[in-house]
Write an enzyme that holds these catalytic residues in place. Structure first.
Site, mmCIF file in Angstrom:
data_model
loop_
_atom_site.group_PDB
_atom_site.id
_atom_site.type_symbol
_atom_site.label_atom_id
_atom_site.label_comp_id
_atom_site.label_asym_id
_atom_site.label_seq_id
_atom_site.Cartn_x
_atom_site.Cartn_y
_atom_site.Cartn_z
ATOM 1 N N THR A 131 0.814 -1.212 0.000
ATOM 2 C CA THR A 131 0.000 0.000 0.000
ATOM 3 C C THR A 131 0.849 1.266 0.000
ATOM 4 O OG1 THR A 131 -1.542 1.261 1.391
ATOM 5 C CG2 THR A 131 -0.108 -0.248 2.525
ATOM 6 N N ASP A 132 0.255 2.358 -0.444
ATOM 7 C CA ASP A 132 0.956 3.653 -0.402
ATOM 8 C C ASP A 132 1.140 4.156 1.030
ATOM 9 O OD1 ASP A 132 -1.689 4.313 0.131
ATOM 10 O OD2 ASP A 132 -1.872 5.816 -1.462
ATOM 11 N N GLU A 133 0.370 3.570 1.975
ATOM 12 C CA GLU A 133 0.416 4.086 3.352
ATOM 13 C C GLU A 133 1.774 3.866 4.012
ATOM 14 O OE1 GLU A 133 -2.989 3.415 5.764
ATOM 15 O OE2 GLU A 133 -4.354 3.405 4.064
ATOM 16 N N TYR A 156 -1.555 -0.525 11.046
ATOM 17 C CA TYR A 156 -1.743 -1.178 9.744
ATOM 18 C C TYR A 156 -0.563 -0.906 8.817
ATOM 19 C CZ TYR A 156 -3.235 -1.626 4.871
ATOM 20 O OH TYR A 156 -3.272 -1.916 3.536
ATOM 21 N N LYS A 160 2.335 -3.405 7.240
ATOM 22 C CA LYS A 160 2.573 -3.584 5.794
ATOM 23 C C LYS A 160 4.021 -3.209 5.446
ATOM 24 C CE LYS A 160 0.022 -4.608 2.946
ATOM 25 N NZ LYS A 160 -0.395 -5.949 2.417
HETATM 26 P P1 NAD Z 1 -9.767 -7.218 2.305
HETATM 27 O O1 NAD Z 1 -9.746 -6.964 3.778
HETATM 28 O O2 NAD Z 1 -10.989 -6.921 1.525
HETATM 29 O O3 NAD Z 1 -9.420 -8.762 2.026
HETATM 30 C C1 NAD Z 1 -8.423 -9.444 2.727
HETATM 31 C C2 NAD Z 1 -8.600 -10.942 2.455
HETATM 32 O O4 NAD Z 1 -7.557 -11.640 3.152
HETATM 33 C C3 NAD Z 1 -9.926 -11.502 2.953
HETATM 34 O O5 NAD Z 1 -10.493 -12.353 1.976
HETATM 35 C C4 NAD Z 1 -9.538 -12.293 4.192
HETATM 36 O O6 NAD Z 1 -10.390 -13.408 4.443
HETATM 37 C C5 NAD Z 1 -8.131 -12.745 3.837
HETATM 38 N N1 NAD Z 1 -7.327 -13.023 5.029
HETATM 39 C C6 NAD Z 1 -7.153 -12.225 6.118
HETATM 40 N N2 NAD Z 1 -6.362 -12.830 7.024
HETATM 41 C C7 NAD Z 1 -5.997 -14.023 6.479
HETATM 42 C C8 NAD Z 1 -5.170 -15.092 6.912
HETATM 43 N N3 NAD Z 1 -4.573 -15.053 8.115
HETATM 44 N N4 NAD Z 1 -4.999 -16.152 6.099
HETATM 45 C C9 NAD Z 1 -5.608 -16.196 4.887
HETATM 46 N N5 NAD Z 1 -6.411 -15.230 4.420
HETATM 47 C C10 NAD Z 1 -6.612 -14.155 5.218
HETATM 48 O O7 NAD Z 1 -8.502 -6.436 1.736
HETATM 49 P P2 NAD Z 1 -8.316 -5.657 0.349
HETATM 50 O O8 NAD Z 1 -8.796 -4.279 0.508
HETATM 51 O O9 NAD Z 1 -8.825 -6.498 -0.752
HETATM 52 O O10 NAD Z 1 -6.714 -5.601 0.298
HETATM 53 C C11 NAD Z 1 -5.973 -6.672 -0.278
HETATM 54 C C12 NAD Z 1 -4.492 -6.341 -0.197
HETATM 55 O O11 NAD Z 1 -4.228 -5.142 -0.895
HETATM 56 C C13 NAD Z 1 -3.976 -6.120 1.222
HETATM 57 O O12 NAD Z 1 -2.688 -6.666 1.322
HETATM 58 C C14 NAD Z 1 -3.922 -4.606 1.370
HETATM 59 O O13 NAD Z 1 -2.927 -4.212 2.293
HETATM 60 C C15 NAD Z 1 -3.583 -4.201 -0.048
HETATM 61 N N6 NAD Z 1 -4.053 -2.862 -0.463
HETATM 62 C C16 NAD Z 1 -5.365 -2.497 -0.312
HETATM 63 C C17 NAD Z 1 -5.799 -1.253 -0.765
HETATM 64 C C18 NAD Z 1 -7.248 -0.811 -0.630
HETATM 65 O O14 NAD Z 1 -7.565 0.342 -0.948
HETATM 66 N N7 NAD Z 1 -8.163 -1.672 -0.240
HETATM 67 C C19 NAD Z 1 -4.880 -0.378 -1.361
HETATM 68 C C20 NAD Z 1 -3.550 -0.777 -1.477
HETATM 69 C C21 NAD Z 1 -3.149 -2.031 -1.050
HETATM 70 O O1 TDX Z 2 -16.295 6.356 8.357
HETATM 71 C C1 TDX Z 2 -15.268 6.847 7.829
HETATM 72 N N1 TDX Z 2 -15.140 8.214 7.747
HETATM 73 C C2 TDX Z 2 -14.056 8.829 7.227
HETATM 74 O O2 TDX Z 2 -13.983 10.058 7.171
HETATM 75 C C3 TDX Z 2 -14.200 6.028 7.302
HETATM 76 C C4 TDX Z 2 -14.288 4.536 7.348
HETATM 77 C C5 TDX Z 2 -13.111 6.673 6.753
HETATM 78 N N2 TDX Z 2 -13.023 8.026 6.726
HETATM 79 C C6 TDX Z 2 -11.832 8.665 6.120
HETATM 80 C C7 TDX Z 2 -10.489 8.127 6.582
HETATM 81 C C8 TDX Z 2 -9.629 8.279 5.351
HETATM 82 O O3 TDX Z 2 -9.088 9.584 5.292
HETATM 83 O O4 TDX Z 2 -11.902 8.370 4.718
HETATM 84 C C9 TDX Z 2 -10.585 8.084 4.178
HETATM 85 C C10 TDX Z 2 -10.592 6.683 3.612
HETATM 86 O O5 TDX Z 2 -10.704 5.793 4.698
HETATM 87 P P1 TDX Z 2 -10.663 4.198 4.500
HETATM 88 O O6 TDX Z 2 -11.710 3.809 3.515
HETATM 89 O O7 TDX Z 2 -10.704 3.584 5.862
HETATM 90 O O8 TDX Z 2 -9.252 3.977 3.771
HETATM 91 P P2 TDX Z 2 -7.755 4.375 4.208
HETATM 92 O O9 TDX Z 2 -7.632 4.529 5.666
HETATM 93 O O10 TDX Z 2 -7.338 5.540 3.351
HETATM 94 O O11 TDX Z 2 -6.962 3.029 3.751
HETATM 95 C C11 TDX Z 2 -7.308 2.387 2.498
HETATM 96 O O12 TDX Z 2 -6.367 2.684 1.504
HETATM 97 C C12 TDX Z 2 -5.096 2.079 1.571
HETATM 98 C C13 TDX Z 2 -7.417 0.871 2.693
HETATM 99 O O13 TDX Z 2 -8.341 0.593 3.727
HETATM 100 C C14 TDX Z 2 -6.089 0.242 2.968
HETATM 101 O O14 TDX Z 2 -6.208 -1.180 3.050
HETATM 102 C C15 TDX Z 2 -5.164 0.595 1.841
HETATM 103 O O15 TDX Z 2 -3.893 0.093 2.117
#
Ligand code: NAD
Ligand code: TDX
Length: 350
Positions: A131-133, A156, A160
């Site tokens: 992730t970019d975080e 988190y 990562k």
């Molecule tokens: P998500 O939470 O929707 O899905 C995570 C999946 O991992 C789920 O299916 C869960 O059951 C599985 N999982 C969790 N713990 C596990 C374990 N111990 N063993 C096996 N499976 C397990 O997450 P997402 O948003 O789809 O993110 C996927 C990946 O991409 C993550 O690594 C996250 O850090 C990265 N990522 C997410 C975002 C975003 O905006 N969502 C952005 C950048 C990177």
């Molecule tokens: O109820 C809310 N109100 C609010 O203002 C929630 C859930 C979030 N927020 C804000 C927090 C953040 O500034 O909105 C922005 C987005 O929040 P999230 O959807 O929780 O995402 P973020 O914290 O930015 O992280 C996401 O992007 C990077 C994903 O959850 C991560 O898994 C990924 O790595």
């Protein structure tokens, strides 16, 4: 490479990656390893679950014996590792599960790959999705590049960052062929409604308050999930061993502006008077340690591998809203179970 292990394939991004790979590569065996935590949902994969090149293995990436047995059973050549605890707010209330899954789980996978692949890892690939975080928080200007120093600021992002370092260490120390990508915020169908956009869509639909943290001034860079899945496919096949690629949409939105736009779309879709959905916006206590701004410079991926995103934001957001409105059963199913308890703790009690 023929037998690909995708971890976390029942989650939001993972399910889009599994679908793309299963449909695009009929001669690959795609093995989806997922623990099916609250965030994992096999309903996300209904359309491809019966395909002959798809296999599901339920289990924990932290379980070393199980993970090695999956490598052996399916003769795994390549890994795309997405399984993780992914929600920042949950990492603030319960950091330990993030340490376990995101750090320990990644090392368990690396060890299994090393053990199964042995000394000669030519033609193998371990692709770690990050992730970019990990880069921390930006001020008003500038972008994260692949050489930006790591500065994670939530449990988190620290977990990562730690897993990214371990993947690089296995490359350096054991010559494991790895590649890493760091992506900005994804949006689209199948995202669990703890994240901002699906949570807001669901609340607006049900005329419930839409919680905006702090003043709503934090900025995120949004990318349509299918564009991320396409980038992952490209990097998995064409990325250079040991390299990192940033992925992002050059699509920055202040949270409050994004929610206002969403409210406008929801008013139109639901036939409400303009402003009705926006009246639900409620400013709530800020997230602890809330990063101000993320923004990705994806030039390296564009120039070196020819990637560009296909879906413009207006189109992607419209598709996303439509998907959630048309899939109320999916939403109802994921909202049952423990979600109500989480929502109560996160938004009502604090
Ligand atoms: P998500 O939470 O929707 O899905 C995570 C999946 O991992 C789920 O299916 C869960 O059951 C599985 N999982 C969790 N713990 C596990 C374990 N111990 N063993 C096996 N499976 C397990 O997450 P997402 O948003 O789809 O993110 C996927 C990946 O991409 C993550 O690594 C996250 O850090 C990265 N990522 C997410 C975002 C975003 O905006 N969502 C952005 C950048 C990177
Ligand atoms: O109820 C809310 N109100 C609010 O203002 C929630 C859930 C979030 N927020 C804000 C927090 C953040 O500034 O909105 C922005 C987005 O929040 P999230 O959807 O929780 O995402 P973020 O914290 O930015 O992280 C996401 O992007 C990077 C994903 O959850 C991560 O898994 C990924 O790595």
């Amino acid at each position: 490479m023929k037998n690909i292990l995708i971890t976390g394939g029942a989650g939001f991004i993972g399910s889009h990656v599994v679908r793309l790979m299963v449909n695009k590569y009929p001669d690959y065996k795609i093995v989806n390893l997922d623990l099916l935590t609250y965030a994992g949902n096999l309903e996300n994969l209904k359309d491809i679950e019966k395909k002959s090149n798809y296999v599901f293995e339920k289990g924990d990436i932290c379980d070393a014996d199980f993970v090695l047995s999956v490598f052996e059973k399916h003769q795994i050549d390549g890994v795309i590792h997405l399984a993780a605890e992914s929600h920042v707010d949950r990492s603030i209330s319960n950091p330990m599960s993030f340490i376990q899954t995101n750090i320990v789980g990644t090392v368990v996978l690396l060890n299994a790959a090393r053990k199964y692949w042995g000394e000669n890892m030519t033609g193998k690939r371990f692709y770690h999705i990050s992730t970019d975080e990990v880069y921390g928080s930006l001020g008003e200007e500038g972008f994260f590049t692949e050489t930006t120093s790591y500065d994670p600021r939530s449990p988190y992002s620290a977990s990562k960052a730690s897993s990214d370092h371990l993947v690089r260490a296995y490359n350096h120390t054991f010559h494991m062929p790895v590649v890493i990508s760091n992506c900005s915020n994804n949006y689209g169908p199948n995202q669990f409604p703890e994240k901002l956009l699906p949570l807001a869509i669901n609340n607006i639909k049900n005329m419930k308050p839409v919680p905006v943290y702090g003043k709503g001034e934090n900025i995120r860079d949004w990318l349509y999930v299918v564009d991320h899945a396409k980038a992952i496919d490209l990097i998995f096949h064409k990325g250079i061993d040991g390299e990192t690629y940033n992925i992002g949409g050059r699509n920055e939105w202040k949270n409050i502006d994004l929610i206002m736009l969403l409210c406008k779309i929801m008013d139109e879709k639901l036939g409400r008077t303009p402003g009705e959905s926006a009246s639900l916006i409620t400013y709530v206590k800020d997230r602890a340690g809330h990063d101000l701004r993320y923004a990705i410079d994806a030039t390296k991926l564009q120039d070196n591998l020819g990637w560009k995103h296909d879906v413009m934001f207006a189109e992607g957001l419209e598709k996303t809203v439509t998907w959630y409105l048309e899939n109320s059963e999916w939403l109802a199913n994921v909202l049952s179970g423990d979600y109500a308890k989480y929502y109560e703790q996160q938004y009502i009690q604090r």
